[in-house]
Design a protein around this motif. Structure first.
Motif, PDB file in Angstrom:
ATOM      1  N   LYS A  69     -61.500  99.619  39.697  1.00 36.73           N
ATOM      2  CA  LYS A  69     -61.747  97.992  39.660  1.00 36.73           C
ATOM      3  C   LYS A  69     -63.148  97.585  40.677  1.00 36.73           C
ATOM      4  N   THR A  70     -63.629  97.453  40.425  1.00 39.07           N
ATOM      5  CA  THR A  70     -64.531  96.626  40.966  1.00 39.07           C
ATOM      6  C   THR A  70     -64.114  95.666  41.879  1.00 39.07           C
ATOM      7  N   VAL A  71     -65.500  95.878  43.787  1.00 41.72           N
ATOM      8  CA  VAL A  71     -64.857  94.867  44.376  1.00 41.72           C
ATOM      9  C   VAL A  71     -65.112  93.210  44.449  1.00 41.72           C
ATOM     10  N   ARG A  72     -65.374  92.313  44.441  1.00 39.93           N
ATOM     11  CA  ARG A  72     -66.451  90.697  44.351  1.00 39.93           C
ATOM     12  C   ARG A  72     -66.283  90.574  45.693  1.00 39.93           C
ATOM     13  N   ALA A  73     -67.055  89.828  45.179  1.00 34.79           N
ATOM     14  CA  ALA A  73     -67.288  89.208  46.534  1.00 34.79           C
ATOM     15  C   ALA A  73     -66.242  87.980  47.242  1.00 34.79           C
ATOM     16  N   ALA A  74     -65.276  87.968  46.597  1.00 35.70           N
ATOM     17  CA  ALA A  74     -64.005  87.256  46.662  1.00 35.70           C
ATOM     18  C   ALA A  74     -63.183  88.323  47.201  1.00 35.70           C
ATOM     19  N   ASP A  75     -63.403  89.240  46.875  1.00 36.77           N
ATOM     20  CA  ASP A  75     -62.426  89.846  47.943  1.00 36.77           C
ATOM     21  C   ASP A  75     -62.855  90.632  49.050  1.00 36.77           C
ATOM     22  N   ILE A  76     -63.687  90.770  49.503  1.00 34.01           N
ATOM     23  CA  ILE A  76     -64.578  90.793  50.964  1.00 34.01           C
ATOM     24  C   ILE A  76     -64.328  89.254  51.467  1.00 34.01           C
ATOM     25  N   LEU A  77     -64.646  88.261  51.168  1.00 36.98           N
ATOM     26  CA  LEU A  77     -64.574  87.231  51.722  1.00 36.98           C
ATOM     27  C   LEU A  77     -63.065  86.905  52.227  1.00 36.98           C
ATOM     28  N   GLY A  78     -61.949  87.213  50.832  1.00 36.65           N
ATOM     29  CA  GLY A  78     -60.570  86.610  51.150  1.00 36.65           C
ATOM     30  C   GLY A  78     -59.851  87.853  51.862  1.00 36.65           C
ATOM     31  N   GLY A  79     -60.115  89.053  52.479  1.00 34.19           N
ATOM     32  CA  GLY A  79     -59.811  90.137  53.741  1.00 34.19           C
ATOM     33  C   GLY A  79     -59.943  89.363  54.796  1.00 34.19           C
ATOM     34  N   ALA A  80     -61.835  88.884  54.354  1.00 33.27           N
ATOM     35  CA  ALA A  80     -61.684  88.583  55.983  1.00 33.27           C
ATOM     36  C   ALA A  80     -60.694  87.550  56.456  1.00 33.27           C
ATOM     37  N   LEU A  81     -60.465  86.404  55.627  1.00 28.50           N
ATOM     38  CA  LEU A  81     -59.695  85.133  56.074  1.00 28.50           C
ATOM     39  C   LEU A  81     -58.526  85.801  56.761  1.00 28.50           C
ATOM     40  N   THR A  82     -57.895  86.776  55.666  1.00 28.46           N
ATOM     41  CA  THR A  82     -57.134  87.520  56.146  1.00 28.46           C
ATOM     42  C   THR A  82     -56.685  88.493  57.103  1.00 28.46           C
ATOM     43  N   VAL A  83     -56.985  88.599  57.266  1.00 26.20           N
ATOM     44  CA  VAL A  83     -57.230  89.480  58.584  1.00 26.20           C
ATOM     45  C   VAL A  83     -57.464  88.901  59.856  1.00 26.20           C
ATOM     46  N   THR A  84     -58.951  87.172  59.794  1.00 23.72           N
ATOM     47  CA  THR A  84     -58.631  86.667  61.149  1.00 23.72           C
ATOM     48  C   THR A  84     -57.546  85.809  61.058  1.00 23.72           C
ATOM     49  N   GLY A  85     -56.528  85.407  60.074  1.00 26.27           N
ATOM     50  CA  GLY A  85     -55.443  84.978  60.395  1.00 26.27           C
ATOM     51  C   GLY A  85     -54.311  85.760  60.632  1.00 26.27           C
ATOM     52  N   THR A  86     -54.053  87.323  59.693  1.00 26.04           N
ATOM     53  CA  THR A  86     -53.108  88.366  60.372  1.00 26.04           C
ATOM     54  C   THR A  86     -53.614  88.302  61.803  1.00 26.04           C
ATOM     55  N   TYR A  87     -54.709  88.401  62.447  1.00 31.02           N
ATOM     56  CA  TYR A  87     -55.085  88.304  64.100  1.00 31.02           C
ATOM     57  C   TYR A  87     -54.388  87.463  64.855  1.00 31.02           C
ATOM     58  N   LEU A  88     -54.654  86.010  64.287  1.00 35.22           N
ATOM     59  CA  LEU A  88     -53.688  85.414  65.652  1.00 35.22           C
ATOM     60  C   LEU A  88     -52.059  84.733  64.337  1.00 35.22           C
ATOM     61  N   LEU A  89     -51.609  85.473  63.924  1.00 35.76           N
ATOM     62  CA  LEU A  89     -50.549  85.506  63.720  1.00 35.76           C
ATOM     63  C   LEU A  89     -49.561  86.232  65.004  1.00 35.76           C
ATOM     64  N   VAL A  90     -50.410  87.267  64.968  1.00 36.59           N
ATOM     65  CA  VAL A  90     -49.870  88.622  65.718  1.00 36.59           C
ATOM     66  C   VAL A  90     -50.170  88.060  67.287  1.00 36.59           C
ATOM     67  N   VAL A  91     -51.114  87.435  67.707  1.00 35.21           N
ATOM     68  CA  VAL A  91     -51.519  86.720  68.823  1.00 35.21           C
ATOM     69  C   VAL A  91     -50.823  85.790  69.196  1.00 35.21           C
ATOM     70  N   PHE A  92     -50.263  85.155  68.854  1.00 36.26           N
ATOM     71  CA  PHE A  92     -49.664  83.700  68.545  1.00 36.26           C
ATOM     72  C   PHE A  92     -48.660  84.051  68.229  1.00 36.26           C
ATOM     73  N   ALA A  93     -47.895  84.854  67.802  1.00 35.29           N
ATOM     74  CA  ALA A  93     -46.596  84.582  67.565  1.00 35.29           C
ATOM     75  C   ALA A  93     -45.184  84.616  68.112  1.00 35.29           C
ATOM     76  N   PRO A  94     -44.276  83.165  68.296  1.00 34.33           N
ATOM     77  CA  PRO A  94     -43.518  83.375  68.941  1.00 34.33           C
ATOM     78  C   PRO A  94     -42.282  84.171  69.438  1.00 34.33           C
ATOM     79  N   ASN A  95     -42.159  84.547  70.936  1.00 33.06           N
ATOM     80  CA  ASN A  95     -41.424  85.888  71.931  1.00 33.06           C
ATOM     81  C   ASN A  95     -40.343  85.533  71.933  1.00 33.06           C
ATOM     82  N   VAL A  96     -39.148  86.244  70.875  1.00 30.06           N
ATOM     83  CA  VAL A  96     -37.599  85.748  71.534  1.00 30.06           C
ATOM     84  C   VAL A  96     -37.174  87.473  71.494  1.00 30.06           C
ATOM     85  N   PRO A  97     -37.118  87.537  73.238  1.00 29.42           N
ATOM     86  CA  PRO A  97     -36.706  88.538  73.241  1.00 29.42           C
ATOM     87  C   PRO A  97     -35.112  88.210  73.370  1.00 29.42           C
TER      88      PRO A  97
END
Length: 309
Positions: A69-97
């Motif tokens: 398949k060919t890499v689209r600009a939408a794939d790069i933009l969507g990947g950047a948004l998802t990676v940023t969201g994933t970082y926030l998820l990991v940092v601010f996830a609830p801590n229930v030990p």
């Protein structure tokens, strides 16, 4: 997918399950699900469920290597948004030990917030099922909402089973409690019905619509069930909750951008060309469209006589 594409262009087609490549893919898929199951035993539902977006961006870029398949600009933009969201998820996830023992799961099952939530969920599911069965409503929202409601029970049961297995492996035996087997039955049953409705949605609608909508519905229902059943955000700060939800929103947007306007690749099956039809001005395809609602039906007798005359 790679196996199906290869077999489609063979002169001597054979069943896909005879391919070593297909079995390799199934094995990798199984290992991924085992890892996903194990993650629920160590991390909150609110963190594990949204991280499913990683598989979406992974599939988008791995398809470039294996499916050409060919890499689209939408794939790069969507990947950047998802990676940023994933970082926030990991940092601010609830801590229930907390150790999720069988007795604690029993207490959560009979707690009034979960009982109220279960009653509302059952009522909503029955209403959707009524429209699905009696009114024959097969809208994508109806199908995927039923999948999401079942998924909320699945993730609750999966986390309970995974946690009790982990504690048992550490020497704190939890497998003799009846709630362990109740959760296994709940997990298997809800998962089986999820597959039924999700499979029908994938059959009726394009994957570019099913994948992002199902991801949003599944993640939302999983987070809500984790908040209500396991009380994962009980002691979280308001800023952490806001940033976590913002990370979820970015992940949702990333998945939608990747899936948006992505063309489905269908295997081209040649039709039988019988040449010109007597009495017709235009050349048509003799073999009917298999996706048509009239496929497999006979023409109206009156129309046939009229066309012959």
């Amino acid at each position: 997918k790679c196996t199906h594409l290869r077999l489609a262009y063979r002169t001597d087609p054979k069943p896909y399950y005879t391919s070593k490549l297909w079995w390799c893919g199934i094995t990798l898929l199984g290992l991924g699900e085992v890892g996903n199951f194990t993650a629920y035993g160590f991390a909150p539902i609110a963190l594990v469920a949204p991280l499913g977006c990683v598989s979406v961006i992974g599939s988008a870029f791995i398809s470039v290597l294996f499916l050409k398949k060919t890499v689209r600009a939408a794939d790069i933009l969507g990947g950047a948004l998802t990676v940023t969201g994933t970082y926030l998820l990991v940092v601010f996830a609830p801590n229930v030990p907390q150790e999720l023992t069988a007795r604690l799961v029993q207490n959560y099952l009979v707690s009034w917030p979960f009982l109220v939530y279960s009653i509302l969920e059952i009522i909503t599911f029955c209403i959707l099922l009524y429209f699905y069965k009696r009114k024959a409503v097969k809208h994508i929202m109806v199908l995927l909402l039923m999948v999401a409601l079942l998924a909320s029970l699945t993730v609750v049961a999966v986390k309970a089973v995974a946690s009790m297995i982990m504690l048992s492996a550490k020497g704190k035996m939890q497998l003799m409690y009846p709630v362990f087997y109740i959760m296994i039955i709940l997990m298997a049953t809800s998962c089986a019905f999820q597959v039924k409705f999700l499979n029908q949605a994938a059959h009726l609608y394009e994957a570019t619509a099913v994948v992002p909508i199902n991801f949003v519905f599944f993640t939302t229902s999983a987070i809500i069930s984790g908040v209500i059943f396991y009380r994962e955000f009980q002691s979280a700060a308001l800023l952490s909750v806001f940033m976590f939800l913002f990370g979820c929103l970015l992940s949702f947007l990333g998945v939608f951008v990747i899936a948006r306007n992505k063309k489905e690749e269908h295997l081209q099956i040649p039709f039988i060309d019988c040449g010109h039809i007597p009495g017709q001005k235009l050349t048509g395809k003799i073999q009917p469209d298999s996706h048509s609602s009239l496929y497999g039906t006979l023409n109206n007798e009156h129309d046939s006589v009229k066309s012959q005359s």
